[in-house]
Design a protein around this motif. Sequence first.
Motif, short mmCIF file in Angstrom:
data_model
loop_
_atom_site.label_atom_id
_atom_site.label_comp_id
_atom_site.label_asym_id
_atom_site.label_seq_id
_atom_site.Cartn_x
_atom_site.Cartn_y
_atom_site.Cartn_z
N LEU A 1 0.83 -1.21 0.00
CA LEU A 1 0.00 0.00 0.00
C LEU A 1 0.87 1.26 0.00
O LEU A 1 0.64 2.18 -0.79
N ALA A 2 1.84 1.28 0.90
CA ALA A 2 2.71 2.46 1.01
C ALA A 2 3.49 2.71 -0.27
O ALA A 2 3.62 3.85 -0.73
N ALA A 3 4.00 1.65 -0.88
CA ALA A 3 4.76 1.80 -2.12
C ALA A 3 3.87 2.24 -3.27
O ALA A 3 4.25 3.07 -4.10
N LEU A 4 2.66 1.69 -3.33
CA LEU A 4 1.73 2.07 -4.39
C LEU A 4 1.46 3.57 -4.35
O LEU A 4 1.55 4.27 -5.37
N VAL A 5 1.12 4.08 -3.17
CA VAL A 5 0.70 5.48 -3.05
C VAL A 5 1.87 6.45 -3.13
O VAL A 5 1.76 7.53 -3.71
N SER A 6 3.01 6.07 -2.58
CA SER A 6 4.14 7.01 -2.52
C SER A 6 5.06 6.94 -3.74
O SER A 6 5.72 7.94 -4.07
N GLU A 7 5.11 5.80 -4.43
CA GLU A 7 6.11 5.63 -5.49
C GLU A 7 5.53 5.19 -6.83
O GLU A 7 5.93 5.70 -7.88
N ASP A 8 4.65 4.21 -6.82
CA ASP A 8 4.27 3.55 -8.06
C ASP A 8 3.22 4.31 -8.88
O ASP A 8 3.19 4.18 -10.10
N LEU A 9 2.36 5.06 -8.23
CA LEU A 9 1.36 5.83 -8.97
C LEU A 9 2.00 7.14 -9.44
O LEU A 9 2.51 7.91 -8.63
N PRO A 10 1.99 7.41 -10.74
CA PRO A 10 2.54 8.68 -11.22
C PRO A 10 1.73 9.84 -10.66
O PRO A 10 0.52 9.75 -10.51
N ARG A 11 2.40 10.94 -10.36
CA ARG A 11 1.67 12.10 -9.84
C ARG A 11 2.37 13.38 -10.25
O ARG A 11 3.55 13.40 -10.57
N GLY A 12 1.59 14.45 -10.23
CA GLY A 12 2.12 15.75 -10.62
C GLY A 12 2.03 15.97 -12.12
O GLY A 12 1.32 15.27 -12.84
N ALA A 13 2.75 16.98 -12.60
CA ALA A 13 2.80 17.26 -14.03
C ALA A 13 3.69 16.22 -14.70
O ALA A 13 4.85 16.06 -14.35
N LEU A 14 3.14 15.52 -15.68
CA LEU A 14 3.86 14.43 -16.34
C LEU A 14 4.39 14.83 -17.71
O LEU A 14 5.33 14.21 -18.21
N ALA A 15 3.78 15.82 -18.35
CA ALA A 15 4.25 16.30 -19.66
C ALA A 15 3.74 17.72 -19.87
O ALA A 15 2.66 18.09 -19.38
N PHE A 16 4.53 18.51 -20.60
CA PHE A 16 4.16 19.89 -20.93
C PHE A 16 3.90 20.04 -22.42
O PHE A 16 4.46 19.29 -23.23
N SER A 17 3.08 20.99 -22.77
CA SER A 17 2.73 21.22 -24.16
C SER A 17 3.93 21.69 -24.97
O SER A 17 4.71 22.54 -24.51
N ALA A 18 4.06 21.15 -26.17
CA ALA A 18 5.12 21.58 -27.07
C ALA A 18 4.72 22.86 -27.81
O ALA A 18 5.56 23.54 -28.39
N ASP A 19 3.42 23.17 -27.79
CA ASP A 19 2.90 24.31 -28.54
C ASP A 19 2.71 25.56 -27.69
O ASP A 19 2.86 26.68 -28.18
N VAL A 20 2.35 25.36 -26.41
CA VAL A 20 2.08 26.50 -25.52
C VAL A 20 3.07 26.45 -24.36
O VAL A 20 2.96 25.59 -23.48
N PRO A 21 4.06 27.31 -24.34
CA PRO A 21 5.07 27.29 -23.28
C PRO A 21 4.46 27.36 -21.89
O PRO A 21 3.60 28.20 -21.62
N GLY A 22 4.90 26.47 -21.01
CA GLY A 22 4.45 26.49 -19.62
C GLY A 22 3.13 25.82 -19.35
O GLY A 22 2.73 25.69 -18.19
N LEU A 23 2.42 25.38 -20.40
CA LEU A 23 1.12 24.75 -20.20
C LEU A 23 1.29 23.25 -19.97
O LEU A 23 1.90 22.56 -20.78
N VAL A 24 0.78 22.76 -18.84
CA VAL A 24 0.82 21.33 -18.57
C VAL A 24 -0.05 20.61 -19.59
O VAL A 24 -1.19 21.01 -19.84
#
Length: 328
Positions: free
Chosen positions: A154-177
Amino acid sequence: LYVGCSGGGDTTLGLPAVLAEASSPEEDKRIAVEVSLGGCSGGHSGIDIHKGRCNAVAELAGLAKTMMLGNEEDVSLARFEGGDKRNAIPREARATFLVAETSLEKFREAVAKIGDGLATAFAETDPDLEVNVSTLPDDEDDLKPLARDCALRLAALVSEDLPRGALAFSADVPGLVETSNNVAAVKIDDDGNFVVTCSTRSSVTAELETVRDRLAAAAEKAGGSVLTRPPAYPGWKPNMKSRALELARRKYEARSPDGAKAEIKAIHAGLECGLLIEKIDADLDCVSFGPTILEAHTPDEMVRIDSVGPFFTLLTDILDDLAAESKE
C-alpha cells in the motif's frame, strides 16, 4: 479569454486489506499511535499541479514505508487515510501505527526527523506543513495491524508507483501542462479495504488513457485492481480563428481602461465548453471567461470582487452584439 482546456478522467483502485496473524502474549505491549500530516497548501489538481506542492497522501505513505522498513518487530501499520475531493491536491492524511512500547520514543524521534525534512523540502510551497504524533486512547486497543507485506505494498503504491504531478508539458504552448495525475485520496471502505482515487488530465486523449493504464498496472502490481474507470470527459481544442473569440476580444479591449490587450489562453483544467461541444455540435464556436478566482479547490478559495462587474459587462456586450446581428 480561454480557448481550450484539458480532458480528464477519474480512476479508483482497490487494494484488499490483509491483517497480520495474531501476536503472541510474549510480545511487547503495543501502543496505538497516530501520525498526521497537515497544513499543506493543496490546490486545484489541474491549474496547481505543476507548482510542486506537497501531496499529503503520497508523502505520508512514504513516511509510513520508511517507518516500517527496518522495524519489522516494533512497528506495524493499522490504518491509512487521507485526501478528500478528487479534483484537489490532498492537504491532509493520517496513519495509525501499532508501536512496541519499548520503541515508542525512538519512533517519535524518527517521525520528527522525517517531518523536519518535509517542512524543509516544502518550505516555499507549503509553509504551514506540519507532522504530528499522538498516542490514541486505550479503547483503540482492538486495532488490528495489517500484514507487513500488505502495508508495504500500500505504502509503495501510493508514494512511489502511482505517477503524480505534471507528467508532460505542451510543445505548442510554453508552460502549459499537457498531462498530469493527482493521487487524490485513500479511503477505507465498509469492508475495511483500501480505495485509492486518482484524477488524470490531458489535452491529448491517448496520453490520458496511457496514464490511466499505468494506474491500473500499478494497482495490479500491488495486488489490487481497478474498481472504476468511467469514460473521460472531453478536452477542448483551441481554435485561434474562432469568431466567438474575436468578438470577445474586440469587446474586452474596447472597454479596457488602459488599452490592455486580452490574454488568450488554454487551461489545464476542465471547462464546460468541452462537454457542450461534444453534446451539441463538434463545430460549436466557444469562448470561456469569467471573474478571477484564487486558490481554487482549497479552503482559501476566493473571487476578486472587482473582477465580477467587468466580466458581467463583457458578457452583456457580447449578447447585445449577437442579438443585434440576429435581427439583421
